[in-house]
Enzyme design. Structure first.
Site, PDB file in Angstrom:
ATOM      1  N   ASP A 186       0.980  -1.271  -0.068  1.00  9.91           N
ATOM      2  CA  ASP A 186       0.095   0.004   0.010  1.00  9.91           C
ATOM      3  C   ASP A 186       0.971   1.090   0.086  1.00  9.91           C
ATOM      4  OD1 ASP A 186      -2.402   1.626   0.216  1.00  9.91           O
ATOM      5  OD2 ASP A 186      -1.981   1.846   2.369  1.00  9.91           O
ATOM      6  N   SER A 187       0.400   2.488  -0.166  1.00 12.27           N
ATOM      7  CA  SER A 187       1.100   3.620  -0.313  1.00 12.27           C
ATOM      8  C   SER A 187       1.390   4.020   1.124  1.00 12.27           C
ATOM      9  CB  SER A 187       0.030   4.864  -0.803  1.00 12.27           C
ATOM     10  OG  SER A 187      -1.044   4.770   0.033  1.00 12.27           O
TER      11      SER A 187
ATOM     12  N   GLU B  95      -5.437   9.358   9.450  1.00 16.71           N
ATOM     13  CA  GLU B  95      -4.072   9.210  10.067  1.00 16.71           C
ATOM     14  C   GLU B  95      -3.862  10.009  11.242  1.00 16.71           C
ATOM     15  OE1 GLU B  95      -1.125   8.814   7.049  1.00 16.71           O
ATOM     16  OE2 GLU B  95      -2.142   7.338   6.329  1.00 16.71           O
TER      17      GLU B  95
ATOM     18  N   HIS C 237      -7.977   3.539   3.801  1.00 15.05           N
ATOM     19  CA  HIS C 237      -8.442   4.127   5.140  1.00 15.05           C
ATOM     20  C   HIS C 237      -9.873   4.171   5.606  1.00 15.05           C
ATOM     21  CE1 HIS C 237      -4.324   5.514   4.008  1.00 15.05           C
ATOM     22  NE2 HIS C 237      -4.319   6.208   5.211  1.00 15.05           N
TER      23      HIS C 237
ATOM     24  N   TYR D 155      -0.708   8.365  -2.587  1.00 14.90           N
ATOM     25  CA  TYR D 155      -0.688   8.178  -4.189  1.00 14.90           C
ATOM     26  C   TYR D 155      -1.944   8.776  -4.612  1.00 14.90           C
ATOM     27  CZ  TYR D 155       2.882   4.370  -3.879  1.00 14.90           C
ATOM     28  OH  TYR D 155       3.743   3.781  -3.794  1.00 14.90           O
ATOM     29  N   GLY D 156      -3.118   9.179  -3.902  1.00 14.97           N
ATOM     30  CA  GLY D 156      -4.267   9.362  -4.099  1.00 14.97           C
ATOM     31  C   GLY D 156      -4.421  10.890  -4.841  1.00 14.97           C
TER      32      GLY D 156
ATOM     33  N   CYS E  24     -11.124   2.984  -0.649  1.00 15.09           N
ATOM     34  CA  CYS E  24      -9.790   3.551  -0.152  1.00 15.09           C
ATOM     35  C   CYS E  24      -9.622   2.710   1.076  1.00 15.09           C
ATOM     36  CB  CYS E  24     -10.097   5.107   0.034  1.00 15.09           C
ATOM     37  SG  CYS E  24      -8.598   5.743   0.948  1.00 15.09           S
TER      38      CYS E  24
ATOM     39  N   ASN F 259      -5.927   1.170  -3.187  1.00 15.18           N
ATOM     40  CA  ASN F 259      -7.017   1.258  -4.212  1.00 15.18           C
ATOM     41  C   ASN F 259      -6.513   2.033  -5.267  1.00 15.18           C
ATOM     42  OD1 ASN F 259     -10.028   0.453  -3.117  1.00 15.18           O
ATOM     43  ND2 ASN F 259      -8.659   0.838  -1.844  1.00 15.18           N
ATOM     44  N   THR F 260      -5.686   3.226  -5.181  1.00 21.59           N
ATOM     45  CA  THR F 260      -5.281   4.251  -6.220  1.00 21.59           C
ATOM     46  C   THR F 260      -4.253   3.277  -7.113  1.00 21.59           C
ATOM     47  OG1 THR F 260      -5.363   6.024  -4.759  1.00 21.59           O
ATOM     48  CG2 THR F 260      -4.167   6.331  -6.730  1.00 21.59           C
TER      49      THR F 260
HETATM   50  N1  DGL Z   1      -3.942   3.778   0.033  1.00 20.79           N
HETATM   51  C1  DGL Z   1      -4.580   4.918  -0.747  1.00 20.79           C
HETATM   52  C2  DGL Z   1      -5.890   4.102  -1.492  1.00 20.79           C
HETATM   53  O1  DGL Z   1      -6.503   3.179  -0.983  1.00 20.79           O
HETATM   54  C3  DGL Z   1      -5.159   5.874   0.039  1.00 20.79           C
HETATM   55  C4  DGL Z   1      -4.029   6.842   0.900  1.00 20.79           C
HETATM   56  C5  DGL Z   1      -3.173   7.482  -0.511  1.00 20.79           C
HETATM   57  O2  DGL Z   1      -3.682   8.580  -0.907  1.00 20.79           O
HETATM   58  O3  DGL Z   1      -1.998   7.190  -0.682  1.00 20.79           O
HETATM   59  O4  DGL Z   1      -6.203   4.729  -2.222  1.00 20.79           O
END
Ligand code: DGL
Length: 282
Positions: free
Chosen positions: A28-29, A170, A204, A60-61, A202, A92-93
């Site tokens: 994940d990011s 966060e 989170h 990443y979003g 997402c 997800n991104t």
């Molecule tokens: N992990 C990212 C997602 O699921 C969320 C956090 C980000 O923007 O990196 O899209």
């Protein structure tokens, strides 16, 4: 003949066992993908898992397809060098923007989060009106809408970016009034669309399930893609005969920066004790 076959069979069994014992890679990011890690750990306690959080380059979003793809491929290749047997793109991104490229670059099976979430949503919806909430980049890619339409063309899809949810989670503000107000604002104009199902698109957002549930009401299905993804991982291992025979797998963590912040959040938000943590700088 008999004598020749036995060592071959032993070698074959040894290879199968070696493959099954390899870890599952989850990336994940940042820390959000720990929701997926938890779901996988819960239904597959015997599996070895390596989790990678790209804490140096999160979020990443808000980034372009090119950037997200190059970060994602870099991490996928790093995890392949760690000998993983399967990769879960928990972000997800990254799943929306980079899945195809990752699949073309590595040789292990790759599971993204879009398809599992879509399948569960389509099973749950009665009126075929689905709301997808996600980061800006995921929403702009329309990955969820395209997958929903592909599997069920008559489904009506509404997509909404909720970028403030990530920093609120966060900060550990999941139950705060401020978070409730932000969520209320995001959902204000959406109720009239008549959705009966929401996809939390997402990593989170599963941590905000209670807040979202309060706003949309208990009749709306809230699809936590983390659980759906864990189900897909289980099925993939079953199909390929790749379950680890051990009963208690290890969990290793790699981050690209700030390991203390990562382990602090993991404990505060998800009660995950991150012990074995390494840093990989790019
Ligand atoms: N992990 C990212 C997602 O699921 C969320 C956090 C980000 O923007 O990196 O899209």
């Amino acid at each position: 003949m008999q004598n020749n076959r036995r060592p071959e069979q032993r070698l074959w069994r040894h290879r199968c066992r070696e493959l099954c014992e390899r870890p599952i890679g989850i990336f994940d990011s940042g820390m959000g993908g720990l929701t997926v890690f938890s779901a996988v750990r819960k239904i597959l306690p015997g599996e070895n898992i390596i989790y990678f959080g790209d804490t140096a380059r999160v979020p990443y979003g808000t980034k372009s397809k090119k950037t997200v793809t190059s970060f994602s491929v870099e991490i996928a290749e790093h995890l392949v060098r760690k000998n993983i047997k399967l990769l879960v793109v928990a972000c997800n991104t990254a799943s929306s923007l980079a899945l195809k490229e990752i699949r073309s670059r590595i040789r292990v099976p790759v599971i993204g989060v879009i398809e599992p979430g879509v399948e569960t949503a389509l099973k749950e919806t009665k009126n075929k009106k689905i709301l997808v909430i996600a980061t800006n980049s995921t929403v702009s890619s329309h990955a969820y809408a395209q997958m929903l339409k592909k599997k069920s063309p008559e489904t009506e899809v509404c997509e909404k970016a909720c970028p403030l949810f990530v920093p609120l989670v966060e900060e550990g503000w999941c139950g705060r009034q401020a978070t409730f107000m932000v969520a209320n604002e995001y959902f204000a104009g959406l109720k009239k669309t008549g959705f009966d199902t929401i996809i939390l698109g997402c990593t989170h957002y599963p941590l905000l399930k209670k807040v979202i549930g309060k706003i949309v009401g208990e009749k709306v299905n809230i699809i936590d893609s983390a659980r759906s993804v864990a189900g897909h991982v289980f099925e993939a291992l079953k199909k390929n005969g790749m379950f680890n025979p051990g009963s208690r797998g290890y969990s290793k963590f790699i981050v690209s920066d700030a390991p203390e912040k990562f382990s602090g959040l993991a404990w505060r938000l998800l009660k995950i004790r991150v012990r074995d943590i390494k840093i990989k700088r790019f």
